[in-house]
Write a protein that holds these residues in place. Structure first.
Motif, short mmCIF file in Angstrom:
data_model
loop_
_atom_site.label_atom_id
_atom_site.label_comp_id
_atom_site.label_asym_id
_atom_site.label_seq_id
_atom_site.Cartn_x
_atom_site.Cartn_y
_atom_site.Cartn_z
N LYS A 1 0.88 -1.16 0.00
CA LYS A 1 0.00 0.00 0.00
C LYS A 1 0.92 1.21 0.00
O LYS A 1 1.41 1.62 1.07
N GLU B 1 -4.23 -11.99 -4.87
CA GLU B 1 -5.65 -12.04 -4.47
C GLU B 1 -5.94 -13.29 -3.64
O GLU B 1 -6.94 -13.35 -2.95
N LYS B 2 -5.06 -14.27 -3.76
CA LYS B 2 -5.28 -15.51 -3.00
C LYS B 2 -4.34 -15.60 -1.81
O LYS B 2 -4.13 -16.67 -1.23
N ALA C 1 1.39 -6.39 8.33
CA ALA C 1 0.11 -6.57 7.64
C ALA C 1 -0.42 -5.26 7.07
O ALA C 1 -0.96 -5.22 5.97
N GLY C 2 -0.23 -4.19 7.81
CA GLY C 2 -0.81 -2.91 7.42
C GLY C 2 -0.19 -2.29 6.19
O GLY C 2 -0.75 -1.37 5.60
N MET D 1 -2.97 -6.45 0.01
CA MET D 1 -3.62 -7.76 -0.17
C MET D 1 -4.47 -7.98 1.08
O MET D 1 -4.47 -7.12 1.97
N ASP D 2 -5.17 -9.08 1.17
CA ASP D 2 -5.97 -9.32 2.36
C ASP D 2 -5.01 -9.46 3.55
O ASP D 2 -4.18 -10.37 3.58
N SER D 3 -5.13 -8.54 4.49
CA SER D 3 -4.15 -8.53 5.57
C SER D 3 -4.84 -8.19 6.88
O SER D 3 -5.75 -7.37 6.93
N PHE D 4 -4.41 -8.86 7.92
CA PHE D 4 -5.13 -8.78 9.19
C PHE D 4 -4.15 -8.52 10.32
O PHE D 4 -3.15 -9.22 10.47
N MET E 1 -7.13 -19.74 0.38
CA MET E 1 -6.22 -18.65 0.73
C MET E 1 -4.86 -19.20 1.14
O MET E 1 -4.76 -20.01 2.07
#
Ligand SMILES: Cc1ncc(C[n+]2csc(CCOP(=O)(O)OP(=O)(O)O)c2C)c(N)n1
Ligand code: SF4
Ligand SMILES: [Mg+2]
Lengths: 385, 300
Positions: free
Chosen positions: B35, B68-69, B83-84, B88-91, B112
């Motif tokens: 990002k 995406e996966k 993660a931040g 991508m999908d990040s937690f 995933m």
């Protein structure tokens, strides 16, 4: 279970309610008096392509449930007081990150290990204020095995509609009591699924709410590249540790429940219309209270029952209305040393006295002892709580 | 896949691929994974976290797994901030709970490719119980542990990997506890892939991470990483460079070493791939059993 009428206990009804609501992920750690929920899920899940995980503790159970929710599943965990205490941090995480899921707490006697096999209602305020920070919560309190089924479905619907962890606060008596339970056909059940984003990943702002203050939810693997954090975050989901973002976010999270509370709120009234004294009772105790209403009325005392089914939101306006209308007194019967009684007192706003019928746990009030208190109140022999 | 076989990292094919990516992304071939509007990051000058993160992204890029996966799950700490920064999908979980969250995520959506990226304190102090159980279950995800020998984020306190004699803010006179030997914990708990590298061993680390990404089951990679601010300045490695030099001069690669013999209280740091074995994953075992039950009950 196929749609039919059954004779089952509250915990089994809860598990069946979850399955009927579309739950396909369940993670938990065994604890009395909630264990039958896990056992039913473990047995039933292969058929419905569900995932059952027995985790290493309740910290892990709720974290796994939150993870599964972000994988797009409807997910639930079930526990009792000691496990519920362990879940408090991630209960807050799920509230902060707006993760739909259901947490069942079958209350037993506390504090600490307390009375593992016996009833109590001591975790009421914990569901409201147990996690740190300021939160808006939804808590259902079923009063029968049938309601264990119905309110589990409802809890999932509310969780999905408003994107939050919803607590089903049951107790050992309701969970272990066996009664008639009707499982309706699928078509008759109203099932809600979370809103999905309508715009492209480039345009999608994961924490930008619609008018109902609920943001559409993209899950992992859907191409939206969601970022989820328990830190104070802006509409992009980016951490932004400042007062302005905090005020904006926390206000919305609380208002999301407040502004929709008419839709969420649920309570039941019994012979309240002409009542001079109103008993407020929830969960298993409401059953004795209902009996007490009839017994007292047979003796000529005009008594009614107000049974909150959602403890949060609380039927604030209704209690105020009744108090202002001239009800002589409220009697709150609960298996603790006074928790909901202060809510009732707050809502009466000084219009009438509120009395408490406490109990320390181990058994529920008998109708007779409640009637005894009603006599006292009726004759003006009781000092205000 | 052995480490040797994946050694085509600098092949002409790969380099050409990278050049194409440069065109589409802009300045850096890995920009698409970040990002960019969240950069600059919060990490200190000389911190090794950037090295570990870019190694992971290179491994991911080379593996061909679509972003995406891919999901990355972090706990709390300086490492937890990884993660931040990912596009991508990040937690970013609560402290210690990245692993059980990842368990739910992976079981909930088996497509995933999931990686837990977190610190030594997060994974082995507050989250230690989850680590051993996830390894035992052999759930199919990877755990990258950035071991900087301390709690960096909270200001350099001792943790479960701090060498006994080290002075930290909570062990001002040196410590009294014995640190974990993480590869032994992982191997003993059932991990199917166990490796240790340092932030100095970038190439090997990239290959190792790629192997982990491609491998089914619970994979563990420990990365010894400089933390000049929290740890180094009190223990004689005042800059990232000094720590890197130390890793360079004191490490020995020994693939297949017995994990119980690679503890860090010896003169040299033993790095390498220690475990790479096959075992059915949680999902595989459960899938088989559930299918048999459905067949027996006549349900689809
Ligand atoms: C429940 C809880 N306890 C304590 C903390 C404070 N805390 C934040 S980060 C951290 C330590 C992180 O250490 P490590 O995982 O090694 O990460 P590093 O910063 O070294 O990368 C602690 C104790 C917290 N956030 N939550
Ligand atoms: S405190 Fe240590 S780990 Fe954290 S950013 Fe600074 S150097 Fe890195
Ligand atoms: Mg650390």
């Amino acid at each position: 279970m196929k749609p039919d009428t059954y004779f089952i206990d509250g915990n089994t009804a809860c598990a069946e309610g979850a399955i009927a609501a579309g739950c396909t992920f369940f993670a938990s750690y065994p604890i009395t008096p909630a264990t039958e929920i896990l056992e039913t899920m473990a047995k039933r899940f292969p058929e419905i392509h569900g995932s059952y995980l027995q985790m290493e503790d309740e910290l892990a159970s709720i974290a796994a449930v939150i993870g599964a929710s972000w994988a797009g599943r409807k997910a639930m965990t079930a526990t009792s007081g000691p496990g519920f205490s362990l879940m408090m941090e991630n209960y807050g995480f799920a509230l902060m990150t707006e993760t739909p899921c259901v947490i069942v707490n079958v209350m037993r006697g506390g504090p600490s290990t307390g009375l593992p096999t016996m009833v109590a209602q001591g975790d009421v305020m914990q569901t409201r204020w147990g996690t740190h920070g300021d939160v808006g919560v939804v808590v259902y309190c079923p009063g029968s095995p049938q309601e264990m089924f119905d309110m589990t479905v409802e809890a999932f619907n509310t969780a999905e509609r408003y994107r939050l962890p919803v607590v089903l606060l049951s107790d050992a008596v309701v969970a272990h009591m066996t009664e008639k339970v009707v499982i309706p056909p699928k078509e008759e059940l109203d099932i809600v699924n979370r809103k999905k984003p309508k715009n492209s990943p480039e345009e999608y702002l994961p924490y930008c709410p619609d008018e109902d203050l609920v943001p559409p939810m993209a899950c992992a693997g859907e191409g939206y590249g969601v970022h989820v954090t328990g830190l104070t975050h802006d509409e992009r989901g980016y951490p932004s540790v400042d007062e302005k973002t905090q005020t904006f976010l926390v206000t919305r999270l609380i208002n999301k429940i407040r502004k929709n509370s008419d839709d969420i709120l649920k309570y039941e009234e019994y012979k309240v219309d002409d009542a001079e004294i109103i008993i407020v009772a929830y969960g298993s105790v409401s059953r004795s209270a209902r009996e007490a209403v009839d017994m007292a009325r047979a003796e000529g005392i005009k008594v009614g029952l107000l049974r909150p089914i959602t403890l949060w939101p609380f039927p604030e306006d209704r209690i105020y209305e009744l108090a202002a209308k001239g009800v002589k007194a409220f009697l709150v019967a609960e298996i603790n040393f006074g928790q909901i009684v202060y809510e009732v007192q707050r809502c009466t706003d000084g219009h009438c006295p509120t009395y408490l019928a406490p109990r320390m746990g181990g058994s529920i009030h008998t109708p007779e002892e409640l009637v005894e208190r009603l006599y006292g109140i009726n004759e003006g022999k009781e000092g205000s709580n | 896949m052995s480490i040797r076989k994946s050694r085509n990292y600098f092949s002409p094919d790969y380099m050409n691929q990278q050049k194409e990516k440069d065109k589409s992304y802009g300045l850096h071939p890995l920009d698409g994974y970040l990002k960019k509007d969240r950069i600059p990051h919060i990490w200190c000058p000389g911190c090794g976290l950037g090295v570990v993160l870019s190694s992971f992204l290179r491994a991911l890029d080379h593996s061909g797994i679509p972003k995406e996966k891919t999901a990355v799950v972090s706990g709390i700490g300086c490492t937890g901030r990884v993660a931040g920064y990912l596009n991508m999908d990040s937690f970013h979980l609560t402290h210690g709970r990245a692993i059980p969250f990842a368990t739910g995520l992976k079981v909930g959506n088996p497509d995933m490719v999931t990686t837990v990226f977190s610190g030594d304190g997060d994974l082995f102090a507050i989250g230690g119980n989850h680590f051993i159980h996830a390894a035992r279950r052999n759930v199919d995800f990877n755990v990258i542990c950035v071991n900087n020998f301390n709690f960096g984020m909270t200001g350099g306190q001792a943790g479960p990997t701090t060498p006994t004699e080290a002075t930290t803010t909570t062990t001002p006179f040196g410590g009294f506890e014995h640190p974990f030997n993480l590869p032994a914990v992982a191997a003993g708990s059932g991990a199917v892939y166990v490796a240790r590298w340092t932030a100095y061993h970038v190439e090997a680390l990239i290959r190792s991470l790629e192997e982990a990404l491609n491998k089914k089951g619970f994979c563990f990679v420990e990365v010894l990483t400089p933390c000049p601010t929290g740890y180094g300045r009190r223990t004689g490695q005042k800059t990232g460079k000094e720590a890197m030099k130390y890793y360079k001069e004191n490490s020995r690669i020994e693939h297949g070493a017995d994990p119980t013999e690679v503890s860090l209280d010896q003169d040299e740091i033993i790095v390498g791939k220690f475990v790479d074995r096959e075992a059915p994953t949680y999902q595989e075992r459960r899938g088989e059993i559930f299918q048999a039950i459905r067949k027996k009950k006549g349900v689809e």
